[in-house]
Design a protein around this motif. Structure first.
Motif, PDB file in Angstrom:
ATOM      1  N   LEU A 167       8.988  43.058  55.272  1.00 31.50           N
ATOM      2  CA  LEU A 167       8.536  42.920  53.885  1.00 31.50           C
ATOM      3  C   LEU A 167       9.202  41.738  53.176  1.00 31.50           C
ATOM      4  O   LEU A 167      10.417  41.579  53.215  1.00 31.50           O
ATOM      5  N   LEU A 169       8.679  40.480  49.449  1.00 29.87           N
ATOM      6  CA  LEU A 169       7.978  40.673  48.172  1.00 29.87           C
ATOM      7  C   LEU A 169       8.105  39.448  47.274  1.00 29.87           C
ATOM      8  O   LEU A 169       9.184  38.872  47.157  1.00 29.87           O
ATOM      9  N   TYR A 176       5.626  44.939  42.148  1.00 27.38           N
ATOM     10  CA  TYR A 176       6.131  44.991  43.523  1.00 27.38           C
ATOM     11  C   TYR A 176       5.745  46.309  44.199  1.00 27.38           C
ATOM     12  O   TYR A 176       5.606  46.376  45.412  1.00 27.38           O
ATOM     13  N   GLU A 179       2.426  45.707  45.516  1.00 27.08           N
ATOM     14  CA  GLU A 179       2.543  44.627  46.513  1.00 27.08           C
ATOM     15  C   GLU A 179       3.093  45.163  47.833  1.00 27.08           C
ATOM     16  O   GLU A 179       2.616  44.795  48.904  1.00 27.08           O
ATOM     17  N   LEU A 183       0.977  44.791  51.148  1.00 24.34           N
ATOM     18  CA  LEU A 183       1.619  43.959  52.177  1.00 24.34           C
ATOM     19  C   LEU A 183       1.942  44.790  53.421  1.00 24.34           C
ATOM     20  O   LEU A 183       1.749  44.335  54.561  1.00 24.34           O
ATOM     21  N   LYS A 186      -1.144  45.397  55.406  1.00 19.64           N
ATOM     22  CA  LYS A 186      -1.567  44.166  56.105  1.00 19.64           C
ATOM     23  C   LYS A 186      -0.691  43.883  57.312  1.00 19.64           C
ATOM     24  O   LYS A 186      -1.133  43.295  58.292  1.00 19.64           O
ATOM     25  N   SER A 187       0.607  44.274  57.213  1.00 23.86           N
ATOM     26  CA  SER A 187       1.543  44.032  58.322  1.00 23.86           C
ATOM     27  C   SER A 187       1.448  45.126  59.382  1.00 23.86           C
ATOM     28  O   SER A 187       2.223  45.122  60.344  1.00 23.86           O
ATOM     29  N   LYS A 224      -0.864  37.089  43.082  1.00 25.34           N
ATOM     30  CA  LYS A 224      -0.133  37.124  44.347  1.00 25.34           C
ATOM     31  C   LYS A 224      -1.113  37.126  45.526  1.00 25.34           C
ATOM     32  O   LYS A 224      -0.914  36.448  46.523  1.00 25.34           O
ATOM     33  N   HIS A 228      -0.550  34.030  47.741  1.00 25.44           N
ATOM     34  CA  HIS A 228       0.097  34.368  49.014  1.00 25.44           C
ATOM     35  C   HIS A 228      -0.762  35.409  49.726  1.00 25.44           C
ATOM     36  O   HIS A 228      -0.403  36.585  49.768  1.00 25.44           O
ATOM     37  N   LYS A 230      -1.240  36.212  52.741  1.00 31.74           N
ATOM     38  CA  LYS A 230      -0.719  36.901  53.945  1.00 31.74           C
ATOM     39  C   LYS A 230       0.547  37.679  53.630  1.00 31.74           C
ATOM     40  O   LYS A 230       1.298  37.297  52.789  1.00 31.74           O
TER      41      LYS A 230
END
Lengths: 230, 116
Positions: A167, A169, A176, A179, A183, A186-187, A224, A228, A230
């Motif tokens: 992670l 952030l 956050y 986020e 995130l 997605k990961s 965000k 960003h 990815k």
């Protein structure tokens, strides 16, 4: 089984001098000795109070927001080889004994992130206005997710080493929370939720988000996702 | 061609900005893309100062706007949005840099305390 000594409890704090010692004490009483308070540029005695209560304190020289504090905690864990972190709010709304619940679910379901959800069980103490803000935030955040999460804005979370490593952030403010979920998905991280209790006091109600901050948070998340992806 | 006062002042200001932009480019402070965009903008301002009616009528015709005054207003609004976006981008970059710096210092200070 995850043991208390394998967990570092991270508490991002901004001007929480009047309650931080009690929060740190509560966590210690539950058997969690490794406590990190990220003092986010407080102008009061938050850092001194937290240190006196037995926490390790990292101080931001200037206030950068809850998300920046959370990411500093993650970074600290990454640098120090910490296996698990639990993030809780500094205003005393969370019950430290619920940390064990999060650890259990992480263990049983092999999850990378476990979110303490205020809305999986009936919590009468949550003020209606907070319920409304959170429901709106849920709709907004879940729009970008593959699963539905019942409490995307909860500050009570547990991360394992995989999550700590992956992670990164970027949102400094309250955004956050969303986020991290977006995130994390997605990961490819496994995210689970577990019901927790909360205690809303006049003090904790004076903290947290209002409508203006909520709109700002939504804008930050959109920005965000654009800047960003990815 | 009778020149109005603004038709002298605006090109002079634009030329000052173009020279400043070139100096920044040669000093490596800005990239060629930003220099090109900036240069194009200030040259356009010079042309606009010399031929305001002709250019605004062309723009009005191009976008189907009825009068050249409306075209000027829309053009100005577009420019304001563009500069607002640039400013927003700059603020975001500065905020990110400040957070990264704050975090680095905080972690280093902690490390120093632990090393003592």
């Amino acid at each position: 089984m995850i043991q208390p000594q394998d967990i570092c409890v991270v508490i991002p704090a901004y001007n929480e001098g009047s309650v931080i010692a009690e929060v740190v004490g509560g966590v210690r009483n539950e058997g969690f000795a490794h406590i990190l308070v990220v003092n986010d540029g407080s102008s009061d005695d938050t850092a001194a109070q937290a240190e006196r209560a037995g926490a390790v304190v990292i101080s931001h020289l200037v206030n950068r927001g809850a998300g920046a504090g959370a990411q500093t905690g993650i970074q600290y864990a990454r640098l120090n080889g910490i296996a698990h972190i639990v993030q809780i709010d500094a205003d005393g709304q969370h019950f430290p004994e619920d940390i064990r619940k999060l650890a259990e679910v992480m263990d049983q379901e092999q999850a990378d992130i476990v979110i303490g959800s205020r809305f999986m069980s009936r919590n009468k103490d949550i003020p209606m206005i907070r319920v409304l803000y959170n429901k709106l935030s849920n709709v907004f955040t879940n729009w970008f997710c593959t699963r539905w999460y019942s409490d995307t804005q909860s500050g009570f979370r547990m991360l394992n080493r995989v999550a700590i490593e992956s992670l990164d952030l970027h949102i400094d403010g309250f955004g956050y929370c969303s986020e991290m979920i977006i995130l994390g998905e997605k990961s490819g991280l496994i995210i689970r939720e577990v019901p927790i209790r909360v205690a809303y006091t006049a003090y904790s109600m004076s903290k947290g988000q209002d409508l203006y901050m909520g709109i700002n948070t939504a804008m930050n998340i959109l920005w965000k996702l654009v800047s960003h992806p990815k | 061609m009778q020149l109005e006062i603004y038709q002298v002042i605006v090109p002079i200001i634009s030329i000052v900005f173009i020279v400043s932009l070139l100096q920044r480019f040669w000093a490596g402070k800005v990239g060629w893309q930003e220099s090109m965009v900036g240069g194009f903008f200030w040259v356009a301002v010079i042309f606009f100062a010399f031929f305001p009616d002709l250019i605004s009528q062309k723009i009005a015709g191009l976008f189907g706007i009825k009068s050249n005054i409306n075209a000027v207003i829309f053009l100005c609004l577009g420019l304001i949005f563009f500069f607002q976006y640039k400013l927003f981008l700059l603020v975001k970059q500065q905020q990110s840099a400040l957070t990264a710096l704050t975090r680095k210092l905080a972690l280093e200070n902690r490390q120093k305390e632990e090393d003592k």
